[in-house]
Design a protein around this motif. Structure first.
Motif, mmCIF file in Angstrom:
data_model
loop_
_atom_site.group_PDB
_atom_site.id
_atom_site.type_symbol
_atom_site.label_atom_id
_atom_site.label_comp_id
_atom_site.label_asym_id
_atom_site.label_seq_id
_atom_site.Cartn_x
_atom_site.Cartn_y
_atom_site.Cartn_z
ATOM 1 N N MET A 161 70.247 80.397 32.689
ATOM 2 C CA MET A 161 69.179 79.583 33.193
ATOM 3 C C MET A 161 68.447 78.978 32.000
ATOM 4 S SD MET A 161 65.925 81.281 35.173
ATOM 5 C CE MET A 161 66.003 82.835 34.337
ATOM 6 N N LEU A 162 68.037 77.756 32.117
ATOM 7 C CA LEU A 162 67.387 77.037 31.030
ATOM 8 C C LEU A 162 65.875 76.978 31.274
ATOM 9 C CD1 LEU A 162 68.191 75.528 28.445
ATOM 10 C CD2 LEU A 162 68.176 73.428 29.779
ATOM 11 N N ILE A 163 65.099 77.443 30.273
ATOM 12 C CA ILE A 163 63.647 77.353 30.326
ATOM 13 C C ILE A 163 63.158 76.770 28.999
ATOM 14 C CG2 ILE A 163 63.434 79.302 31.921
ATOM 15 C CD1 ILE A 163 62.472 81.003 29.552
ATOM 16 N N THR A 164 61.890 76.425 28.936
ATOM 17 C CA THR A 164 61.299 75.921 27.702
ATOM 18 C C THR A 164 60.293 76.949 27.201
ATOM 19 O OG1 THR A 164 61.540 73.642 28.476
ATOM 20 C CG2 THR A 164 60.022 74.025 26.651
ATOM 21 N N ILE A 165 60.500 77.402 25.949
ATOM 22 C CA ILE A 165 59.603 78.373 25.329
ATOM 23 C C ILE A 165 59.003 77.736 24.089
ATOM 24 C CG2 ILE A 165 59.396 80.650 24.255
ATOM 25 C CD1 ILE A 165 61.870 81.498 25.874
ATOM 26 N N ASN A 166 57.681 77.595 24.085
ATOM 27 C CA ASN A 166 56.961 76.974 22.968
ATOM 28 C C ASN A 166 57.588 75.642 22.556
ATOM 29 O OD1 ASN A 166 55.304 79.179 23.076
ATOM 30 N ND2 ASN A 166 56.033 80.107 21.204
ATOM 31 N N GLY A 167 57.937 74.839 23.563
ATOM 32 C CA GLY A 167 58.449 73.496 23.322
ATOM 33 C C GLY A 167 59.931 73.400 23.048
ATOM 34 N N GLU A 168 60.637 74.527 22.993
ATOM 35 C CA GLU A 168 62.071 74.534 22.704
ATOM 36 C C GLU A 168 62.852 74.999 23.931
ATOM 37 O OE1 GLU A 168 63.499 73.667 19.729
ATOM 38 O OE2 GLU A 168 61.506 73.142 18.958
ATOM 39 N N LYS A 169 63.898 74.254 24.290
ATOM 40 C CA LYS A 169 64.775 74.659 25.394
ATOM 41 C C LYS A 169 65.534 75.910 24.976
ATOM 42 C CE LYS A 169 64.242 71.056 28.163
ATOM 43 N NZ LYS A 169 63.673 71.148 29.475
ATOM 44 N N GLU A 170 65.642 76.851 25.902
ATOM 45 C CA GLU A 170 66.339 78.097 25.597
ATOM 46 C C GLU A 170 67.054 78.614 26.839
ATOM 47 O OE1 GLU A 170 65.126 82.485 23.940
ATOM 48 O OE2 GLU A 170 64.131 80.716 23.111
ATOM 49 N N GLU A 171 68.237 79.135 26.636
ATOM 50 C CA GLU A 171 69.018 79.735 27.707
ATOM 51 C C GLU A 171 68.661 81.219 27.790
ATOM 52 O OE1 GLU A 171 71.689 79.440 30.816
ATOM 53 O OE2 GLU A 171 71.256 77.787 29.446
ATOM 54 N N VAL A 172 68.296 81.693 28.982
ATOM 55 C CA VAL A 172 67.989 83.105 29.185
ATOM 56 C C VAL A 172 68.777 83.626 30.374
ATOM 57 C CG1 VAL A 172 65.673 82.973 28.193
ATOM 58 C CG2 VAL A 172 65.972 82.640 30.632
ATOM 59 N N LYS A 173 68.932 84.967 30.406
ATOM 60 C CA LYS A 173 69.683 85.554 31.512
ATOM 61 C C LYS A 173 68.882 85.482 32.806
ATOM 62 C CE LYS A 173 68.206 90.272 30.654
ATOM 63 N NZ LYS A 173 68.613 91.636 30.446
ATOM 64 N N MET A 174 69.567 85.519 33.898
ATOM 65 C CA MET A 174 68.926 85.464 35.213
ATOM 66 C C MET A 174 68.133 86.739 35.465
ATOM 67 S SD MET A 174 69.873 82.524 36.269
ATOM 68 C CE MET A 174 69.688 82.380 38.024
ATOM 69 N N LYS A 175 67.158 86.679 36.356
ATOM 70 C CA LYS A 175 66.345 87.817 36.777
ATOM 71 C C LYS A 175 65.527 88.419 35.643
ATOM 72 C CE LYS A 175 67.943 88.103 41.045
ATOM 73 N NZ LYS A 175 67.194 88.061 42.258
ATOM 74 N N LEU A 176 65.067 87.594 34.725
ATOM 75 C CA LEU A 176 64.248 88.068 33.617
ATOM 76 C C LEU A 176 62.782 87.850 33.969
ATOM 77 C CD1 LEU A 176 64.522 89.155 30.682
ATOM 78 C CD2 LEU A 176 64.320 86.794 29.919
ATOM 79 N N ASN A 177 61.958 88.885 33.751
ATOM 80 C CA ASN A 177 60.523 88.724 33.970
ATOM 81 C C ASN A 177 59.837 88.536 32.624
ATOM 82 O OD1 ASN A 177 60.196 91.312 32.838
ATOM 83 N ND2 ASN A 177 60.157 92.298 34.850
ATOM 84 N N LEU A 178 58.518 88.326 32.648
ATOM 85 C CA LEU A 178 57.800 88.059 31.398
ATOM 86 C C LEU A 178 57.829 89.260 30.458
ATOM 87 C CD1 LEU A 178 54.731 85.999 32.662
ATOM 88 C CD2 LEU A 178 56.839 85.161 31.590
ATOM 89 N N THR A 179 57.789 90.465 31.000
ATOM 90 C CA THR A 179 57.888 91.665 30.158
ATOM 91 C C THR A 179 59.230 91.680 29.438
ATOM 92 O OG1 THR A 179 56.449 92.922 31.634
ATOM 93 C CG2 THR A 179 57.850 94.187 30.141
ATOM 94 N N GLY A 180 60.304 91.422 30.157
ATOM 95 C CA GLY A 180 61.636 91.381 29.559
ATOM 96 C C GLY A 180 61.770 90.297 28.516
ATOM 97 N N LEU A 181 61.130 89.159 28.758
ATOM 98 C CA LEU A 181 61.174 88.061 27.791
ATOM 99 C C LEU A 181 60.518 88.478 26.478
ATOM 100 C CD1 LEU A 181 61.785 85.079 27.133
ATOM 101 C CD2 LEU A 181 59.520 84.546 28.052
ATOM 102 N N ILE A 182 59.339 89.081 26.563
ATOM 103 C CA ILE A 182 58.628 89.521 25.359
ATOM 104 C C ILE A 182 59.458 90.557 24.600
ATOM 105 C CG2 ILE A 182 56.580 90.791 24.549
ATOM 106 C CD1 ILE A 182 56.148 87.817 25.311
#
Length: 66
Positions: free
Chosen positions: A1-22
């Motif tokens: 899944m593609l999201i934007t983190i601090n202005g940069e596009k990034e691919e992350v795994k599905m079913k990730l919450n904010l705790t998992g992202l940090i």
């Protein structure tokens, strides 16, 4: 899944919450604030905030100095 983190596009795994992202970024929860789609999310809600395609995330870290 593609999201934007601090202005940069990034691919992350599905079913990730904010705790998992940090954790995946190697950041300490007590040193950051997260804005999710233009809304600051309290730390108590990170576990229940799932990321979705095209979300915008801003992570602000606090740094001490002297």
């Amino acid at each position: 899944m593609l999201i934007t983190i601090n202005g940069e596009k990034e691919e992350v795994k599905m079913k990730l919450n904010l705790t998992g992202l940090i954790l995946s970024k190697g950041l300490r929860a007590e040193n950051v604030v997260i804005e999710h789609n233009s809304r600051i999310v309290p730390k108590g809600q990170w576990q229940n905030t799932l990321l979705k395609e095209n979300d915008f995330i801003e992570i602000v870290s606090f740094v001490g100095g002297g």
